[in-house]
Every structure is written in C-alpha cells, then in structure tokens.
Write an enzyme that holds these catalytic residues in place. Sequence first.
Site, short mmCIF file in Angstrom:
data_model
loop_
_atom_site.label_atom_id
_atom_site.label_comp_id
_atom_site.label_asym_id
_atom_site.label_seq_id
_atom_site.Cartn_x
_atom_site.Cartn_y
_atom_site.Cartn_z
CG HIS A 1 38.24 28.20 34.24
ND1 HIS A 1 38.14 29.45 34.80
CD2 HIS A 1 37.42 28.20 33.17
CE1 HIS A 1 37.26 30.17 34.11
NE2 HIS A 1 36.81 29.43 33.11
CE LYS B 1 41.43 31.99 48.93
NZ LYS B 1 41.55 32.55 47.59
NE ARG B 2 33.76 24.38 47.08
CZ ARG B 2 32.85 23.66 46.45
NH1 ARG B 2 31.86 24.26 45.79
NH2 ARG B 2 32.89 22.35 46.48
CE LYS C 1 40.29 27.56 45.69
NZ LYS C 1 40.40 28.90 45.03
CB THR D 1 37.67 36.28 40.87
OG1 THR D 1 36.93 35.21 41.46
CG2 THR D 1 37.96 35.96 39.41
CE LYS E 1 34.57 37.84 43.97
NZ LYS E 1 34.10 36.53 44.50
C1 LIG Z 1 34.66 35.38 44.29
C2 LIG Z 1 34.07 34.15 44.89
C3 LIG Z 1 34.76 32.94 44.84
C4 LIG Z 1 36.14 32.81 44.25
O1 LIG Z 1 37.10 33.01 45.25
P1 LIG Z 1 38.65 32.65 45.02
O2 LIG Z 1 39.32 33.20 46.22
O3 LIG Z 1 39.06 33.34 43.77
O4 LIG Z 1 38.73 31.18 44.92
C5 LIG Z 1 34.18 31.82 45.41
N1 LIG Z 1 32.97 31.88 46.00
C6 LIG Z 1 32.28 33.04 46.08
C7 LIG Z 1 30.96 33.04 46.76
C8 LIG Z 1 32.79 34.20 45.52
O5 LIG Z 1 32.08 35.33 45.58
#
Ligand SMILES: *Cc1c(COP(=O)(O)O)cnc(C)c1O
Length: 825
Positions: free
Chosen positions: A366, A557-558, A563, A667, A671
């Site tokens: 990952h 995101k985190r 990032k 991911t 979305k």
């Molecule tokens: C989808 C999701 C992530 C992943 O987000 P990225 O932008 O791909 O890092 C992290 N936290 C939550 C709560 C999510 O639903």
Amino acid sequence: MGVNANTPPIAAREHTVESFTREFLRELNFGQGVDLDRASENDKYLALARTVRHYLMERWLETLRNQYSDQAKTVAYLSAEFLLGPQLENSLLAADLDGVANEALAALGISVDDLRGVEIEPGLGNGGLGRLAACFIDSLATKNVPSIGYGIRYEYGIFRQTFVDGRQVETPDNWLRLGSPWEFPHPENAIEVHFGGRTEAVTDGPEGARRWVPAWQVMGIPYNYMVPGFGNGRVNTLRLWSAEATKAFDLQIFNSGDYVEAVRAQTFAENISKVLYPEDSTPQGKELRLQQQYFFVACSLRDFIEQVLPADYDLANLPERITFQLNDTHPVIAVPELMRLLVDERQWDWDAAWAVAQKVFAYTCHTLLPEALETWPVELLGRLLPRHLEIIDRINEEFLAQVRAQYPGDDARVDRMSIFGEHPVRSVRMAHLATVAGFRVNGVAELHSQLLADKVLSDFAQMWPDKFTNVTNGVTPRRFVRLANPKLSGLITESIGDGWITDLERLRELEPLAEDAEFRRRFREIKLANKRRFADVLMQRDGIEIAGDAMVDAMVKRLHEYKRQSLKLLHIVSLYEGIRSGRLPLDQVTPRTFVFGAKAAPGYYMAKETIALINAVGSTINADASLQGRLKVAFPANYNVTLAESLVPAADLSEQISLAGKEASGTGNMKFALNGALTIGTDDGANVEIRKLVGDDNFFLFGMDEPAAATLEADGYHPHAFYEGDRELRAALDMISSGIFANGDASAFAPVVSSLLQSDRFMALADFRPYLDAQTRVEEAYADQEAWSRSAVLNVARSGYFSSDRSIQDYLDRIWGAKPVDQNR
Ligand SMILES: *Cc1c(COP(=O)(O)O)cnc(C)c1O
C-alpha cells in the site's frame, strides 16, 4: 440446496409495514425492556438495528450452510483495519427495508434519520487502507464470493479528534459504550494464542520441527458481523477478534495467592485488542502492535483450518480452498505461523509445508514511502515469537540460496533482497517476507504497481516477474453513491434504471445526458441541495456556518506531508494575501468554501502544526469582514466515514495534490469523481487513471510527474530558490511568518514555514506555481456553470471503473482464482 426444511425461504419473511412494526415493538419491549413511551433514542436505535438484523439473519445462516456444504474456494481477507462506517443505513439498504422502516417508524412518531444519528460508527481503521477493506468485503458479498474478513475488534477505534485553540486534541473513541447491536460474540469458539518463551529441539519430529515452549497466552474471542450483499441474498461474515485472559490466569489466582497481581495480568492480556494504533503510513515499531498482529492472524488461521474446513480436510489441498489476502504487511506474520502449524504441530516435512505456504498467501502493498515499510527488530520478534523468528530465518536462508544460485557473486543483491535488514538494528523486513512467500504481489493503482516493480521491490520483480500485478482500488457504490447521495442516485436510476448499483460501468449510459440542458439543470439542483444538506450538517455537528451555494472545494484525508495539505493552504493564503494587497479585486474572486478534514497521528509533530496553521488561517479569514464572506475555511474536527458521506455529494472540487509518486492510489479521489466533483490533481496514484477515463478537459492536472519529481530530487532540490523566484509564493509564506494568523506572534508557525523553506521533502514549493495556475483554470471553468456541470456529469458517467466490484473482479481474475457462488440456487 438453499431452502432447508426448518427455515422458510427468504421471501417468506414479510416485508410489510405491519410486520416490521410488530418486530420493532417486540424488540423494544423484550430486547430493551421498555415501552415506546419511555424509550430513549438509544433504545429505539438498538430496537431498530435488531429488527433489521432479523431480516438478514436467515440469509446469513443460509450463506454459512451453503459455504460449509459447497466447500468452494474462499477468500480470507486479513486486515488489521476495517473502517466500516455506520451500519444501520447499509443494513437497511441491503435488506431492502429502507422504505418499510421509514413508514413503520413514522407511524410511531419516530424518524429513522434521527436514529441514524444515534449510531457511533465503528472506526476500526485509520483511513484509506481500512476503508478499502470495508469496501472490499461489501463487494465480495455483493459479487457472491465465498469470503470471510478477519481482523481485530478494537475496544477503542481511531481517536476522536477535537480542536482546542485550533490544535488537535485526541480523546478515546469509546464506540461500544452504548452497546453494539451488529456483533455476535462467540466465547465458546475462543482460540488460544501463545507468546514469548523459548524453543527446544524435538527428537522424534520430522526434519525442521522444533517445540515452542511459550511463556504466556491469551484467548481470542470471535465477534461475528454480518456483511450483506446488495440484492443477492448473500450475507458473508466479518470475524473480529477480541483478546481475553485465559483460564490459566484464573488458576494462577489460586496458585499464587496474589489475587491483585492475577487480575492485573488479566488486564495485560486484554490490552492486546484495546486500541487501534493511530499511525497511518508511519507505523511505530511497538511491541503491542506486533502482539496485535500475531494475535489476530493466529486466531484467523486456526479458525479457518479448524472451524471452517471439515475436520478431516487434507491440508495438502489448502491452496484449492483458500487464499489469504494480506492487506499490507500487518498480517504477514501469518506466513511463519502457517509453517509452524504444519511443521511443528502437524509433523509435516518442511518442504511440503513450504510448498503449501507458497500457494495460499497473496500480498497487497500500500505504499511507496520507505518509512511506511514495516520492519521488526529481531530482538523484539525473537522475544515475543521465538519460533517464528527461527522459521523466518530458515525461509530466508533457502531464499537467499536461490538468489545466489540465480545471481552468482552478486552479494549486494543478496543484501538488498534479504528478509533481514541490518540498519539501524537487525530487523525483519515484512514486505520482503510477504513477497518471498506470496504467490502474487499487487500494488493498488497502475502507477503504484509500476513503481513497486521498478523501484521499491525491483530485485524481486526481476527474479519473479510473474508474481507482480496490479489491482487498482475501488469504492463501493452502495455506500458512496446510493446511500450518500440519494438524490443523484434517484436521477441516475430514473435515467438508466437501477442496474448501475451493481454494475457501475453502466453509468456510461449517462454520457449523452451531459449534452442535455434539462438533465444538467437537475444535476445542478441536486448538487445545490447536497450543499445545503452539508451546510446543515456542519452547523449541527460543529457549529460551523457556511454559505449554502459557494463552490465547495474539499481536501479531506489523513494529514500527511506527502499529501501536501500545506500546498492547499498556500493557495488559500495566497488568495487572501492577493485580496488584502489589492492585487486581486474581491469581485473577481470565486466564492469558495474550503473544506478540510484530517486527523494527524498523535506523535506526528509537523502534521499537528499544520492542523493548527490551517485553523489559524481559517479563523482569520472567516473573521475578516472585508472578504464579505467570499472565502470561507471550514475544518470540521473528526473527519470520519459519516462526515465523508455528507461532504462528498456536496463537493464541486476534489483536491488530490500529493507529490507524484507518493500516493499509492487514493480512494477519496474516486468517491468525489463518482459524485460529480471535478479533480484538481497531480499525476499520482489513481488520479492518473481517473484523468485518463474522464478526459483531460474534465480534470485539472498540474505539477511535476513522477519522473520529473525524481529528477529534481536527484539533482538537488532547493526550496528556497522557489521562494526567491516567485513573488506570490514569497508573499504567502511571508504572510504566515508575519504573525497575522497568530495575533501578531511571528514565531507561531515558524516550524511549518522553515520546514517548507529548508527541506520541503515533498516539494510543495516546486509545485506551487503550477498549482496556482491550475486553480485559476478552475475559476475560469467554474464561471461557466453549463460547461462545468457538463464536465461533472461526465465525471460521474466515466468513473464506473472505480467500483470496488471491479477491483474484486480483478482480484478474482489475477490472483484468487475463486468463483462466485450463486446464493439463491
Ligand atoms: C475514503 C476515506 C479515506 C481515504 O481518503 P484518501 O483521500 O484516499 O486518502 C480516509 N478516511 C475516510 C474517513 C474515508 O472515507
């Protein structure tokens, strides 16, 4: 098969409002022990949850019966994290009960929506990796794949984030405090797991066998969760393990006479599943973490072999019955554990055991960040799992002999490939162990898989080119479109039927509608309604007020330097600086709400400072009346799945701005695209594939690509030169340094600024100018709402590829070789 004499067929359970009401009231009275008049919101939520459960139960039992009788090939998804999100809405959808439940409860004066607010989401994951596991088990069930998820039932999931004076404060996530109606504990099926001690020779065993004499043990109690497929009658199982003290501890109470010490030891055992480690992409080599990993993996292997397989099963055929998919390196200790089970406990010959072990594990990597690749000091691993260390040693010896035979005289290669690293201390490289043992290794997006094979694991890819493959991540359309965005789902279904929910490529049929002005108008209307709904959520949840109609520009995101939340921040500060200095006329600035959501690992200093800076900039901008509300920064605390479900459908712009070559897939990006946000993004992770599919005209690409970033890094990157060379960048950084966001305290955010100016490991400053230019293109595009909504519709229509159903199909084809089994035969 299918219908058993003592169970009615699925259809026999009435989906009528009357029967639902009856069951709900029965649960309230006999499950919660309260009358409707006296029931609390929690009573009603639990009664509703249990009522929905009833409807899924028969299908669950039938799935289990079929799985046992069919003995079909099964996928065991081993993951230390499952970021499930709220369960009620998903269960209602899967049982096709949303309409009935709404009607039944409304007649009793209860709103299902209100009760959804009672649920505390199980936050048993950090971010993308854990959410991926949750999407995958949803798709496995929906695609009728016999499968089981294995993980840990943390008593405390990912911490709750609050802000105090703009700084992150973590509090425990006591998600079980009001009871969890979705789990089924089975203490009678507990599994004992051992730790510590020593090993000794056996005189009578087969070659390679040793005896492990462990020092202590705990019990793993399985908690089962239903994983309902959508509209197919299958309900798979997620089995999460909880640690408890064994009987041996009780005995010690008597033997030692030290009651208090014995109870303390019990607490020690139960610590193992107490809390999720909150590090994402930067694991800490903590002993308890290794205990957690071994604990859940040892329970899961034995559970599958002893409970799921028939008693007389010939384990030589194991590869025909199972693939253990290793979600990152966290479960990789399963490899030596299986060897131990076969060689030490079942007296198998080493070679025969290794032949089986090499056919049942597949490994998903990952990351690309070196600091995210897990290693365990030999000292620690040997102390906790002495027998496993011996087994890893032997695996490595035989593996390196193979390397030497294939590449004679290439000692450097042997050192690079060894499962053991020597710096800074002798350690086990879990990714190497996984790659040696796994019959497949996959990355999670095309670019990532390519970089894995070319860079991170290149020696292995040269030796075993066929081992390496790609499976691009996906997200479940049930949760992230159908549930999160009911209005858009309605419009899609009205236009092309509802087949898209399980066959997301059918969204393609929307493409011609991008040219239909009436369709675009309705699409915009829905986006606006979603923004208003999101604004209500922010007001209720956080007391944050945002405009109901401004552009929603989201970066959630985190918090991680790779990032590049700081790059987003520089854009905002630059806009602000431009307005304040008169460079940007206010009436030419697009009204925008910048939405951040991000948790930082509690020990990640720079990430926490960045959060504080975002909040400080936000407070200043939000309080500045001269902006007339045109810019707004909203940073709701505690970003989680629930919040994602209300934000994503409201977003216009999706920020995916990692340094190229650092984000494995992402991911969140999927979305957003599926809900009609346009992406501003780098050529990184799955952004590459999103852009290819939606088209360059419908995606705002900017910045260095991976080769350019690698070259700049190799040539020597000097962030200060970019600061010197760009007036607006300088002005933005100087504005932060001026203390204007910290009541004049010029030193307040010095660490963030100097980190950017001095090292800037992820080269935010190098991408600043291209990023700003891309944001200008965003503003121009957004000004033409017809063209923008055309692009947004095309994003939806062309993103069907990013369904996790497609990911699962790729895993089936490229890795698992398992087949869907129809539930309703
Ligand atoms: C989808 C999701 C992530 C992943 O987000 P990225 O932008 O791909 O890092 C992290 N936290 C939550 C709560 C999510 O639903």
